[in-house]
Motif scaffolding. Sequence first.
Motif, PDB file in Angstrom:
ATOM      1  N   UNK A   1     -13.387  33.611  36.661  1.00 53.49           N
ATOM      2  CA  UNK A   1     -14.272  32.562  36.006  1.00 53.49           C
ATOM      3  C   UNK A   1     -13.959  31.490  37.046  1.00 53.49           C
ATOM      4  N   UNK A   2     -14.752  31.214  37.846  1.00 53.94           N
ATOM      5  CA  UNK A   2     -14.499  30.128  39.003  1.00 53.94           C
ATOM      6  C   UNK A   2     -14.310  28.564  38.364  1.00 53.94           C
ATOM      7  N   UNK A   3     -15.539  28.449  37.443  1.00 53.59           N
ATOM      8  CA  UNK A   3     -15.224  26.983  37.002  1.00 53.59           C
ATOM      9  C   UNK A   3     -14.049  26.541  36.153  1.00 53.59           C
TER      10      UNK A   3
ATOM     11  N   UNK B   1     -18.055  36.244  51.927  1.00 57.55           N
ATOM     12  CA  UNK B   1     -19.421  35.886  51.572  1.00 57.55           C
ATOM     13  C   UNK B   1     -19.943  35.256  53.072  1.00 57.55           C
TER      14      UNK B   1
ATOM     15  N   UNK C   1     -17.752  18.826  37.170  1.00 53.87           N
ATOM     16  CA  UNK C   1     -19.021  18.720  36.812  1.00 53.87           C
ATOM     17  C   UNK C   1     -19.064  18.638  35.115  1.00 53.87           C
TER      18      UNK C   1
ATOM     19  N   UNK D   1     -22.330  29.609  51.102  1.00 56.69           N
ATOM     20  CA  UNK D   1     -23.541  28.728  50.768  1.00 56.69           C
ATOM     21  C   UNK D   1     -23.879  28.699  49.094  1.00 56.69           C
ATOM     22  N   UNK D   2     -22.719  29.295  48.267  1.00 62.39           N
ATOM     23  CA  UNK D   2     -23.447  29.686  46.873  1.00 62.39           C
ATOM     24  C   UNK D   2     -22.622  28.279  46.123  1.00 62.39           C
ATOM     25  N   UNK D   3     -22.820  28.381  44.916  1.00 62.43           N
ATOM     26  CA  UNK D   3     -22.301  27.503  43.961  1.00 62.43           C
ATOM     27  C   UNK D   3     -22.221  26.145  44.168  1.00 62.43           C
ATOM     28  N   UNK D   4     -23.689  25.622  44.831  1.00 61.84           N
ATOM     29  CA  UNK D   4     -23.481  24.270  45.367  1.00 61.84           C
ATOM     30  C   UNK D   4     -24.025  23.272  44.328  1.00 61.84           C
ATOM     31  N   UNK D   5     -24.769  23.662  43.348  1.00 63.43           N
ATOM     32  CA  UNK D   5     -25.589  22.670  42.506  1.00 63.43           C
ATOM     33  C   UNK D   5     -24.620  22.131  41.133  1.00 63.43           C
ATOM     34  N   UNK D   6     -23.364  22.983  40.925  1.00 63.52           N
ATOM     35  CA  UNK D   6     -22.356  22.423  40.045  1.00 63.52           C
ATOM     36  C   UNK D   6     -21.293  22.077  40.974  1.00 63.52           C
TER      37      UNK D   6
ATOM     38  N   UNK E   1     -13.694  34.623  43.856  1.00 63.62           N
ATOM     39  CA  UNK E   1     -13.020  35.877  43.647  1.00 63.62           C
ATOM     40  C   UNK E   1     -11.268  35.656  44.400  1.00 63.62           C
TER      41      UNK E   1
ATOM     42  N   UNK F   1     -16.989  28.229  48.441  1.00 65.49           N
ATOM     43  CA  UNK F   1     -17.762  29.103  48.106  1.00 65.49           C
ATOM     44  C   UNK F   1     -19.380  28.794  48.732  1.00 65.49           C
TER      45      UNK F   1
END
Lengths: 365, 517
Positions: free
Chosen positions: B189-191, B126, B98, B89-94, B155, B87
């Motif tokens: 719902x990625x996570x 992306x 997690x 450069x997105x979704x990096x903080x979680x 996605x 993902x």
Amino acid sequence: MSEVKEQVLQIDDIEAMAVGTWILGTGGGGSPYLNLLNIRELYAAGRRVTLKDPMTLPDDALVAVLSSQGAPLIGQERLADSAMALKPLRIMEEYLGRKFDALMPVEIGGGNGLHAIMVAAATGLPAIDADAMGRAYPEAQMTSFAVANLQCYPLAISDIRDNEVIIHKAHSWKWMERASRKVCTEFGSQASTCKAPRSGKEVRDHGILYTCNKAISLGEAVLKARKKHTNPVDAILDECQGSRIFTGKVTDVERRTTGGFLRGRTVLEGLGTNTKEKFSLDFQNEFSVGSQNGEAIVMTPDLICVVDSISGEGIGTESIRYGQRVDVLVLPAPEIFLSPRGLELVGPRAFGFDFDYQSYFKDQK
Amino acid sequence: MNQRIGIDVGGTNTDAVLVDANGVVGAIKSPTTVDVTSGVRGALTELINSIGPSAKQVDSVMIGTTHFVNAVVQRKDLNKIAALRVTLPGSASLPPLVDWPKDLARVVNGGSYFISGGNEFDGQQVVPLDEDAVVKAAQSIRDSGITSVGITASFSPLSSACEDRVAEIISHECPGIRITCSHALGRIGLLERENATLLNASLLDLATNTTDAFRKALDDVGITAPLYITLNDGTVTSSELARKFPVYCFASGPTNSMRGAAFLSGLQDAIVCDVGGTTADIGCLVNGFPREANNVVEIGGVRTLFRMPDLISIGIGGGTMVRENPLGVGPESVGFRLLEEARVFGGSQLTLTDVAVASGLMDVGDKTQISDLPETLFTAALATAHQKISLTIDQIKTDSQDVPMIAVGGGAPLIPEKIPGISEVHRVPFHGVANAVGAAIAQISGEADQVFQDFTRDDALAAALEIAIENAVKSGADRQSIKIIEMEDLPIAYLPGHAIRARVRVVGDIAAKPKEC
């Protein structure tokens, strides 16, 4: 309202706030869960958020108005990220050549209520206990600041890549919406924004005040009801002076992501006292109109909230699905949207419906 | 209905039943063993002995097992996994894992790798997939000795190409490694999809061992019928598929118990209260199916988007500990040590089984062991248990009118006769093996999941429904009994024309005469 001028939010306050904002999101604003997870991580790392009474703001304080813009469906696949969320705030500071004194959410409803709290935790800036919608709405001109005709520019918008845009000026709030929406759509229908900065006086005079604490109290009421095994849906109605309009099961959901929005319609089949009746809900990110047996009976700016019949948890337009048992609730609209200018911007006609606003609550009297 | 054996492998007991068109032919209960094969073999041998050698000629064997969910709940028998998240450069903080309970994450975490790539909702990239980073991750995974990976790209349910390419590189670099791709398991719902993917990846060793052990047990006793494993939604899948996707078998226990209760009582709409050794599980039957939980479902503390029965579990069961001065009932239980620790079995721990025996509700063990028990104590303990059950029934109930209830499970005698809001408590024969009965009568499902082009939405859904029904009928379902359990569509903006991915899942009873596949 509370006597407290400044409070350090505890993680329990924020957990409750997540429950409250999701209900006030009227289906939109995206689930607050991912923002909450970010805040839990930041709190675990020792960060804290200070929530300030807007009345304590000096006239000339500089307040950032933050949001994550786009279609809620995208937010389920592109997870909220505190580092991405604070980028436009820094871009705006660079552009203005001045640091912000505080920040606030553009909308309290859904993930955006916590989006601002998340940035507050990440930056250390105080959050102001106010927003500009008292709920969630899909478009930039659907705010109390737009109703008050405040200046709509400049705006900073950035995506997860290194794409950053400043909209230096726009002719009107609607043009700002058109231009920023176009950028947002190109960015993948989701972007972080820092809207036109507000002065302390503007926030005090034209913000919708104390909505963060409203969300916290609402969430606490729901959590308390769940714990005590009383009815959480009744707790929402008590807390917000709302009404239950329909109880049913979702039998159809049609949704499409177009023009940077999530649009569609969902159909419910009645249960309990609503057995054999049908209810449909139209949405553009948020639920905008509810119709029973084909007739529109509830509409924006009244808040149309769809919640889990058992837990009272909010259900979003991106996550509502076949077979869910839900209650449809209506909560009173923020006063400011009931003015002629307010209804022009957020009444049913603003969402393409060919009828005027009828308050659900006036009908009931 | 043809002849089928249903087996429920629980934490304490392994139950086996043989069911045919006339109902339950035979049923036995035997202790679960640490070694899976011998427990199932023991149960089958006992069943065959009680019915006769003809029982070996059954048409199919359906096994419901709590192995997978217990492994997660107890954090044991899980293999370490590597998580690839595509993902950036997105979704990096979680990061992956997690929102997992810390102790569970520690057990399975074999490293997380963030890769640039993934899709937008319209199918565009992306950013281009960073294949070099995938190769590096693969080398690191190989060096760390991890044998199972989960791949999640943004996605992917709309476009699996990115995950497929990553899987291709990984299997090239790490020969023999097992890969779970998220697009095969979940929806948007990625996570939550990643959570399901990683749970699945962590269960693959156990799934292989367990299904092999089941098959061996069948072979050992001379049963050649095909083996099916029951799924969360009350249907069955081949043991081959269960090996690849053990997460689909997670919640089959409660589903089987509720479906079994419906079969045994003949009721379609009722509350079901299943009292086992450790817990009482209370759910709601609607049209013969468990009512599903509405939103996100947590398994062992992990958030997923699986469809699961809406249940409330309370710590009331045959093994529930009873304390005196002050009086306390549960939630702790002696669990599978009931036969050693309960007073009536010569132990020293007062349990609800002792209370039930003292009250004349059950007749097990040695009654003289509890002859000194004051009547005030066991009456008060039973009243407490009754009250807890009644309160929970009230929570699960959504109908303001009185509704019937079916009492099942070994601890069913603990369920009171009169419960507020309940019109009648139905006690049924074979109540102690309702789980195994539910497995034996598991249904056949049919699914359609495909992209329709230049169809209107209604036409696409109708076409998908028809395909799903045909698939179910082909697998042996009775056309008249087919019901829709899932129906959804995802518009696919990047394909030319009006393209829709439509997904429909239906289930039906097994047809009286199975069709040739």
